[in-house]
Enzyme design. Sequence first.
Site, PDB file in Angstrom:
ATOM      1  N   LEU A 295      -2.027   5.776   4.893  1.00 27.86           N
ATOM      2  CA  LEU A 295      -2.011   6.252   3.532  1.00 27.86           C
ATOM      3  C   LEU A 295      -0.890   6.054   2.688  1.00 27.86           C
ATOM      4  CD1 LEU A 295      -4.356   7.274   1.531  1.00 27.86           C
ATOM      5  CD2 LEU A 295      -3.752   9.430   2.329  1.00 27.86           C
ATOM      6  N   ARG A 296       0.254   6.532   3.251  1.00 31.63           N
ATOM      7  CA  ARG A 296       1.372   6.150   2.670  1.00 31.63           C
ATOM      8  C   ARG A 296       1.775   4.751   2.050  1.00 31.63           C
ATOM      9  NH1 ARG A 296       5.884   3.545   4.239  1.00 31.63           N
ATOM     10  NH2 ARG A 296       5.026   3.346   6.061  1.00 31.63           N
ATOM     11  N   ARG A 297       1.297   3.647   2.890  1.00 31.84           N
ATOM     12  CA  ARG A 297       1.485   2.507   2.118  1.00 31.84           C
ATOM     13  C   ARG A 297       0.542   2.020   1.281  1.00 31.84           C
ATOM     14  NH1 ARG A 297       1.971   0.549   8.298  1.00 31.84           N
ATOM     15  NH2 ARG A 297       4.352   0.499   8.706  1.00 31.84           N
TER      16      ARG A 297
ATOM     17  N   ARG B 269      -6.615  -1.454  11.765  1.00 34.21           N
ATOM     18  CA  ARG B 269      -5.737  -0.807  13.018  1.00 34.21           C
ATOM     19  C   ARG B 269      -5.807  -1.964  13.900  1.00 34.21           C
ATOM     20  NH1 ARG B 269      -7.469   4.457  15.716  1.00 34.21           N
ATOM     21  NH2 ARG B 269      -5.788   3.609  16.807  1.00 34.21           N
TER      22      ARG B 269
ATOM     23  N   LYS C  89       7.884   8.602  14.780  1.00 35.05           N
ATOM     24  CA  LYS C  89       7.020   9.080  13.437  1.00 35.05           C
ATOM     25  C   LYS C  89       5.805   9.502  13.916  1.00 35.05           C
ATOM     26  CE  LYS C  89       5.340   4.190  12.566  1.00 35.05           C
ATOM     27  NZ  LYS C  89       3.924   4.443  13.014  1.00 35.05           N
ATOM     28  N   ASP C  90       5.309   9.151  15.329  1.00 32.50           N
ATOM     29  CA  ASP C  90       3.933   9.706  15.722  1.00 32.50           C
ATOM     30  C   ASP C  90       3.932  11.200  16.049  1.00 32.50           C
ATOM     31  OD1 ASP C  90       3.045   7.101  15.344  1.00 32.50           O
ATOM     32  OD2 ASP C  90       3.077   6.629  17.439  1.00 32.50           O
TER      33      ASP C  90
ATOM     34  N   ARG D 125      -3.432  -7.350  14.939  1.00 33.29           N
ATOM     35  CA  ARG D 125      -3.134  -7.170  13.227  1.00 33.29           C
ATOM     36  C   ARG D 125      -2.754  -8.540  12.799  1.00 33.29           C
ATOM     37  NH1 ARG D 125      -0.926  -1.303  11.717  1.00 33.29           N
ATOM     38  NH2 ARG D 125      -1.859  -0.147  13.186  1.00 33.29           N
TER      39      ARG D 125
ATOM     40  N   VAL E  29      -0.019  -4.952  17.237  1.00 38.24           N
ATOM     41  CA  VAL E  29       0.670  -5.924  16.257  1.00 38.24           C
ATOM     42  C   VAL E  29      -0.227  -7.076  16.377  1.00 38.24           C
ATOM     43  CG1 VAL E  29       3.014  -6.921  15.874  1.00 38.24           C
ATOM     44  CG2 VAL E  29       2.936  -4.647  16.134  1.00 38.24           C
TER      45      VAL E  29
ATOM     46  N   CYS F  93       1.569  12.656   9.590  1.00 33.59           N
ATOM     47  CA  CYS F  93       1.862  11.302   9.484  1.00 33.59           C
ATOM     48  C   CYS F  93       0.795  10.540   8.594  1.00 33.59           C
ATOM     49  CB  CYS F  93       2.026  10.278  10.679  1.00 33.59           C
ATOM     50  SG  CYS F  93       0.618  10.456  11.577  1.00 33.59           S
TER      51      CYS F  93
END
Length: 313
Positions: free
Chosen positions: A128-130, A147, A81-82, A153, A150, A240
């Site tokens: 932005l999609r989420r 950002r 996806k990147d 976050r 994992v 993306c």
Amino acid sequence: MTSTNPLRLGTRGSALAMAQSGTVAQAVHDRTGRDVELVEIVTPGDRSSAPIQTLGVGVFVSALRDALLAKEIDFAVHSYKDLPTAPADGLVIAAIPARHDPRDALVARDGLTLNELPAGARIGTGALRRIAQLNALGRHFEPLPLRGNVDTRLRKLADGEFDAIVLAHAGMSRLGRGGEATEVLDPLLMLPAPAQGALAVECREDDAELRDLLAALDDEYTRAAVTAERALLAELEAGCSAPIAALAEVAEGDDGPEIYLRGAVFSPDGGFALRLSRTGTLADAAEVGRALARDLREEGADNALGVQHDPHP
């Protein structure tokens, strides 16, 4: 390539990137007997703490591709996806291994699900999609920028900076932390990013021997699904950071396997949400994606990308 020297696999240095690359390295070794050494490459995206949408598409892959073209590494592993939708001159995606769970996951305080979070809940995400899809729910959540890797976050959630965060479930699972998700989000609520959960194994186009070797890792169904999703993305000419989502699944049809592709476009504030779907054969995966993109455009997708709406009139 006929050398018995280890193959050099370029990877970002994050724990997730190293885990993903390590899995591919092991698969190459298991299938060919060739040793693989990981070569850490620092990308501009790793050096910046700016929001993803301000950095631009390809920020995490450009340095890896430069190293490939300079023959400093033999192949690279990317989170698919990147990758920009345009092909890179001189390079080829030699394999797309079987995809992990493409869905998003919620990790919330007190084990809460999305439906149990109260209005005003602070939800961390960098996509932005989420953000657009959280806004589209009309639940008055407060999406906040997030950002970091994992672990970072999850630590910020544990420290109370957020009530919940949204992550790719595949990334959590690859780090052995998938069980910490309080809810794996139904795509009807949160449609994933195109190619989420898939890996792209890239090498130089003229390295025929390595291309043949890596082809053993390719998964036909994953390649078809990702091809359809990214064809939709490319047709809409968005990267993306745009509020566009897509998920293709392969199921057995009357005449053999077929693709079922769902696509969606949102205004950033969620006031406009358009969801459509199409089906087709695996061989027509790219055209299924392009056709669905045209359907979305005919229903107003282009306007959604640039027009703000009030989700709470």
